[in-house]
Write a protein that holds these residues in place. Structure first.
Motif, short mmCIF file in Angstrom:
data_model
loop_
_atom_site.label_atom_id
_atom_site.label_comp_id
_atom_site.label_asym_id
_atom_site.label_seq_id
_atom_site.Cartn_x
_atom_site.Cartn_y
_atom_site.Cartn_z
N PRO A 107 27.45 60.12 108.35
CA PRO A 107 28.47 60.57 107.40
C PRO A 107 28.01 61.81 106.64
CG PRO A 107 27.34 58.62 106.56
CD PRO A 107 26.83 58.85 107.96
N THR A 108 28.87 62.81 106.58
CA THR A 108 28.55 64.08 105.92
C THR A 108 29.72 64.49 105.04
OG1 THR A 108 27.21 64.74 107.83
CG2 THR A 108 27.91 66.49 106.33
N VAL A 109 29.42 64.91 103.84
CA VAL A 109 30.47 65.29 102.89
C VAL A 109 30.20 66.68 102.33
CG1 VAL A 109 31.34 64.83 100.57
CG2 VAL A 109 31.28 63.00 102.25
N LEU A 110 31.23 67.50 102.37
CA LEU A 110 31.18 68.87 101.85
C LEU A 110 31.95 68.96 100.55
CD1 LEU A 110 32.08 70.68 105.19
CD2 LEU A 110 29.79 70.30 104.29
N TRP A 111 31.50 69.85 99.70
CA TRP A 111 32.28 70.16 98.50
C TRP A 111 32.05 71.62 98.13
CZ3 TRP A 111 36.47 68.42 96.84
CH2 TRP A 111 36.96 68.78 95.58
N GLY A 112 33.12 72.29 97.75
CA GLY A 112 33.05 73.70 97.37
C GLY A 112 33.56 74.64 98.44
N THR A 113 33.61 74.20 99.69
CA THR A 113 34.06 75.09 100.77
C THR A 113 35.53 75.46 100.63
OG1 THR A 113 34.61 73.26 102.26
CG2 THR A 113 32.36 74.09 102.35
N GLN A 114 36.31 74.58 99.97
CA GLN A 114 37.73 74.86 99.79
C GLN A 114 37.95 76.09 98.90
OE1 GLN A 114 36.01 72.67 98.14
NE2 GLN A 114 37.03 71.82 96.35
N ARG A 115 36.97 76.44 98.10
CA ARG A 115 37.09 77.59 97.20
C ARG A 115 36.97 78.91 97.95
NH1 ARG A 115 32.91 77.00 92.53
NH2 ARG A 115 34.22 78.64 91.62
N ILE A 116 36.50 78.85 99.19
CA ILE A 116 36.32 80.06 99.99
C ILE A 116 37.55 80.32 100.86
CG2 ILE A 116 34.88 81.22 101.72
CD1 ILE A 116 32.58 79.34 100.78
N MET A 117 37.95 79.29 101.62
CA MET A 117 39.05 79.48 102.57
C MET A 117 39.64 78.13 102.94
SD MET A 117 38.82 81.63 106.12
CE MET A 117 40.27 82.06 107.08
N THR A 118 40.85 77.88 102.49
CA THR A 118 41.49 76.59 102.78
C THR A 118 42.98 76.79 103.00
OG1 THR A 118 41.57 74.28 102.10
CG2 THR A 118 42.01 75.91 100.39
N LYS A 119 43.64 75.73 103.34
CA LYS A 119 45.06 75.78 103.67
C LYS A 119 45.90 76.09 102.42
CE LYS A 119 46.62 72.87 106.69
NZ LYS A 119 47.08 71.63 107.37
N GLY A 120 46.80 77.06 102.56
CA GLY A 120 47.74 77.35 101.50
C GLY A 120 47.21 78.17 100.34
N VAL A 133 26.33 70.15 100.56
CA VAL A 133 26.38 69.42 101.83
C VAL A 133 25.57 68.15 101.63
CG1 VAL A 133 25.87 69.49 104.30
CG2 VAL A 133 26.44 71.62 103.09
N THR A 134 26.23 67.01 101.71
CA THR A 134 25.57 65.73 101.50
C THR A 134 25.57 64.95 102.81
OG1 THR A 134 26.41 65.66 99.23
CG2 THR A 134 25.50 63.62 100.13
N VAL A 135 24.39 64.54 103.26
CA VAL A 135 24.26 63.78 104.50
C VAL A 135 23.85 62.35 104.14
CG1 VAL A 135 23.09 63.60 106.73
CG2 VAL A 135 23.60 65.85 105.75
N GLY A 136 24.63 61.38 104.60
CA GLY A 136 24.39 59.98 104.27
C GLY A 136 23.50 59.27 105.28
N GLU A 137 23.25 58.01 104.99
CA GLU A 137 22.46 57.18 105.91
C GLU A 137 23.24 56.91 107.20
OE1 GLU A 137 19.37 56.06 105.58
OE2 GLU A 137 19.14 57.06 103.63
N PRO A 138 22.55 56.86 108.35
CA PRO A 138 23.23 56.58 109.61
C PRO A 138 23.94 55.22 109.58
CG PRO A 138 20.98 57.35 109.98
CD PRO A 138 21.10 57.07 108.52
N ILE A 139 25.06 55.16 110.27
CA ILE A 139 25.82 53.91 110.40
C ILE A 139 25.79 53.51 111.87
CG2 ILE A 139 28.10 52.84 110.20
CD1 ILE A 139 28.70 54.83 107.93
N ASP A 140 25.15 52.40 112.18
CA ASP A 140 25.08 51.93 113.56
C ASP A 140 26.41 51.35 114.00
OD1 ASP A 140 22.38 52.61 114.00
OD2 ASP A 140 21.70 50.78 113.00
N VAL A 141 26.74 51.58 115.26
CA VAL A 141 27.99 51.05 115.84
C VAL A 141 27.64 50.35 117.15
CG1 VAL A 141 30.38 51.57 116.44
CG2 VAL A 141 29.14 53.09 114.87
N PRO A 142 27.18 49.08 117.08
CA PRO A 142 26.77 48.36 118.30
C PRO A 142 27.94 48.14 119.25
CG PRO A 142 26.05 47.23 116.29
CD PRO A 142 27.03 48.27 115.87
N ALA A 143 27.62 47.90 120.50
CA ALA A 143 28.65 47.59 121.50
C ALA A 143 29.47 46.39 121.04
CB ALA A 143 28.00 47.31 122.84
N GLY A 144 30.77 46.46 121.23
CA GLY A 144 31.65 45.37 120.84
C GLY A 144 32.06 45.39 119.38
N SER A 145 31.72 46.45 118.66
CA SER A 145 32.07 46.53 117.24
C SER A 145 33.58 46.59 117.04
CB SER A 145 31.45 47.78 116.61
OG SER A 145 30.05 47.71 116.57
#
Length: 215
Positions: A107-120, A133-145
């Protein structure tokens, strides 16, 4: 790598999250960008993956092969830019790809990029805007999830990350005319999530109407 989507340059900044590990990210993005005379050659040169929204199976296959080969593939689960700058509903592609490839979601979350170039909004390349740029802990997705449950968990995690990123952001609006880039629930004048959803639906209907109009 699953990132929120608030601006047209998000693939650049989200990709920076992998730089400390010496890695590059191949992003999935709508194929119309490849038709742009400036952006197209750049997207091809960086080996990003075009997505035809009317036939997404092939782009999913290409991305899945890349992930299985050890590459990092970036996905915007919201599919389109969020006008509210909140986390919109997610599509199921990211959890499915992670499960099929046997790799975690980042999971990755951005903030502030909308101030440069965004819709409308007019683009603004002036200097001095903070981008986080915030990078979170990995989230495992085992088979059959349960992919719906994984998607809901990813959404919850990223929403919490976004709230934290906004709270930590070192800059505030310069005045009453500069509150457009803050979500409504943080005191800004951006559309609410519900208002933005309504705007997206109107835009989609108009796009469909134009596509159906005879030449």
């Amino acid at each position: 790598l699953a990132s929120n989507h608030i601006g047209y340059l998000d693939f650049v900044f989200a990709g920076l999250g992998a730089n400390p590990a010496g890695r590059y990210v191949r992003f999935m993005a709508k194929d119309s960008i490849w038709k742009n005379p400036v952006a197209g050659p750049l997207m091809r040169g960086m080996k990003h993956i075009p997505v035809d929204r009317t036939a997404g199976a092939e782009s999913f296959r290409v991305a899945l092969e890349a992930v299985r080969a050890g590459e990092i593939v970036g996905i915007f689960p919201e599919a389109t830019i969020s006008r509210s700058f909140e986390i919109k509903d997610f599509k199921s592609g990211a959890p499915r790809m992670a499960m099929d490839a046997g790799v975690p979601l980042i999971p990755t979350v951005l903030w502030g990029t909308q101030r440069i170039m965004t819709k409308g909004r007019p683009r603004d390349f002036s200097r001095g805007k903070a981008v986080s740029v915030t990078v979170g802990e990995p989230i495992d997705v085992p088979a059959g999830s349960d992919l719906d449950a994984v998607g809901a968990h990813l959404h919850e995690v990223m929403r919490g990350m976004l709230d934290d990123a906004i709270a930590r952001y070192p800059q505030q609006p310069a005045g009453p005319d500069d509150t457009w880039w803050l979500p409504a629930r943080f005191g800004g004048t951006a559309p609410t999530l519900q208002e933005a959803t309504r705007m997206d639906r109107v835009e989609a209907l108009e796009r469909a109407r134009k596509a159906a109009k005879p030449e």
